[in-house]
Design an enzyme around this catalytic site. Structure first.
Site, PDB file in Angstrom:
ATOM      1  N   ILE A 188      -2.194 -13.240  -1.645  1.00 39.49           N
ATOM      2  CA  ILE A 188      -2.983 -13.006  -0.430  1.00 39.49           C
ATOM      3  C   ILE A 188      -3.649 -11.636  -0.479  1.00 39.49           C
ATOM      4  CG2 ILE A 188      -2.835 -12.812   2.086  1.00 39.49           C
ATOM      5  CD1 ILE A 188      -2.070 -15.501   1.736  1.00 39.49           C
ATOM      6  N   ASP A 189      -2.979 -10.656  -1.080  1.00 40.71           N
ATOM      7  CA  ASP A 189      -3.616  -9.343  -1.233  1.00 40.71           C
ATOM      8  C   ASP A 189      -4.971  -9.495  -1.907  1.00 40.71           C
ATOM      9  OD1 ASP A 189      -0.791  -8.922  -0.862  1.00 40.71           O
ATOM     10  OD2 ASP A 189      -1.067  -6.850  -1.489  1.00 40.71           O
TER      11      ASP A 189
END
Length: 418
Positions: A188-189
């Site tokens: 997700i980063d």
């Protein structure tokens, strides 16, 4: 192996042909979510100044493998190198009042600030957007955090596994009768990095046209939701919450990874009945030809477990590359499951100059990754190896910023560059 370009280890010269020539970025924080955005900007010519301190270096330096020869060290982190090429590295003790005053002066000459500390930390240090914009009203500041700067759980701590789980990915991954499976790495980063890069460039364009600044509050959690949109819509429209189902797909059947003779794997999927017919013809399996029940997706799905075993028996007798080539010839979706070694040897990545080599202390030659897009008229490149801790203190604050020798010495004596 790969695309190894021999270039100097120091920061390469900027050119008038750089897309972000003249743009200055100051970066606070560490790990991936903020620094990866800065890397993208640096690859296209921005001066990106990565701020750390001696007492609190970027977390990737000492807390996250891999390390050269499996020995932890400030200059031995592969992850730090991967996300921080093409930048200048400085050390500043942001808890030192004299250091904060110096940073205020630096921000006056800065176009973009990127930070990924916990919500509220920058403000407590006197480096929040309100304080910085008073000194530079045209400043663009991006704050990227797990859940955003506001809301009841804004300060909720966590890394990639927690974010992927909050965003619903983990629930969808794994065998139907097994537990949820965490995604590899800070997935997700990296989704949020793409959004963050686009957002700061949009704000920079607005800044140039209107001389107005902007504050961008990027919640990585919310960015991740975009990538589970079909599952979200399934619930919103039909009230059904999709569940994990191994490698099976709602449309393609068969859809999976199959073992090959050379201890490799091949990913194969058939997205319509015509593609399945072509695949079956390549396999030429006598057990498939007369079975009209497999002619439709509905029929194949009803027999998917048995079908997967037939496919696996066929692939086990062949090498993965041969299977991929045979299926490509008849337009069936197939790809060899690459290892990390394969990626460095991939001729496609080499042709696009993805891997660019620079020497780095304690590493020697290291292949850095150029970002995944390119500009025709103003091409980017990996300009230098990732900086050593505090490597560019004098370059930034004396040669570029203009501190005199005496000023620099006085600030150093006060512990500003610690």
């Amino acid at each position: 192996m790969g695309n190894e370009e021999n270039t100097p280890g120091d920061r390469g010269p900027r050119s008038d042909n750089d897309a972000l020539q003249g743009v200055t970025v100051v970066e606070f924080g560490g790990y991936a979510a903020g620094p990866a955005i800065g890397k993208y900007l640096a690859n296209f010519g921005a001066r990106v100044i990565h701020v750390e301190s001696v007492g609190r270096p970027d977390g990737f330096r000492l807390q996250y493998p891999p390390y050269k020869d499996d020995r932890v060290g400030l200059e031995r982190s592969g992850c730090f190198a991967f996300f921080n090429d093409s930048k200048q590295g400085v050390t500043i003790d942001v808890k030192n009042p004299a250091a904060v005053l110096l940073l205020y002066r630096l921000i006056e000459r800065t176009d973009i600030v990127i930070e990924n500390m916990r919500p509220g930390v920058m403000a407590r240090l006197g480096l929040g957007y309100r304080e910085l914009s008073l000194r530079n009203p045209a400043l663009v500041m991006l704050s990227t955090s797990n859940l955003g700067q506001t809301g009841p759980r804004a300060t909720h701590p966590g890394f990639g596994s927690q974010l992927s789980s909050l965003s619903g990915f983990t629930e969808l991954i794994g065998a139907a009768d097994g537990p949820p499976s965490c995604l590899y790495g800070p997935y997700i980063d990296m989704i949020a990095v793409a959004y963050g890069g686009a957002a700061v460039l949009a704000a920079l364009d607005r800044q140039r046209r209107t001389d107005q600044g902007a504050f961008i509050d990027l919640a990585q959690y919310e960015a991740g939701l975009q990538f589970v949109a079909p599952a979200l819509l399934g619930f919103a429209i039909n009230g059904v919450s999709p569940r994990r189902n191994g490698n099976r797909d709602a449309v393609a059947v068969p859809h999976g990874c199959y073992p090959c003779r050379d201890d490799r794997w091949i990913a194969i999927s058939c997205w319509d009945d015509g593609e399945w017919t072509r695949f079956a013809e390549v396999m030429a399996d006598a057990s498939l030809a007369p079975d009209g029940r497999l002619a439709t997706a509905e029929g194949r799905r009803a027999r998917e477990a048995a079908l997967n075993e037939i496919i696996a028996q066929w692939t086990r007798d062949r090498e993965a590359g041969d299977v991929a080539a045979a299926l490509h010839r008849v337009n069936v979706h197939a790809a060899v499951v690459n290892t990390m070694r394969d990626l460095y040897q991939d001729p496609q990545l080499a042709a696009r100059r993805t891997w660019q080599r620079h020497d780095r202390p304690e590493f020697g030659p290291l292949r850095y990754r150029m970002v995944s897009y390119q500009l025709g008229e103003t091409p980017g490149r990996v300009r230098s190896a990732a900086p050593c801790l505090g490597q560019h203190n004098q370059d930034v604050f004396q040669s570029w910023f203009g501190l005199s020798v005496d000023e620099y010495a006085a600030l150093s004596a006060q512990g500003v560059f610690s």
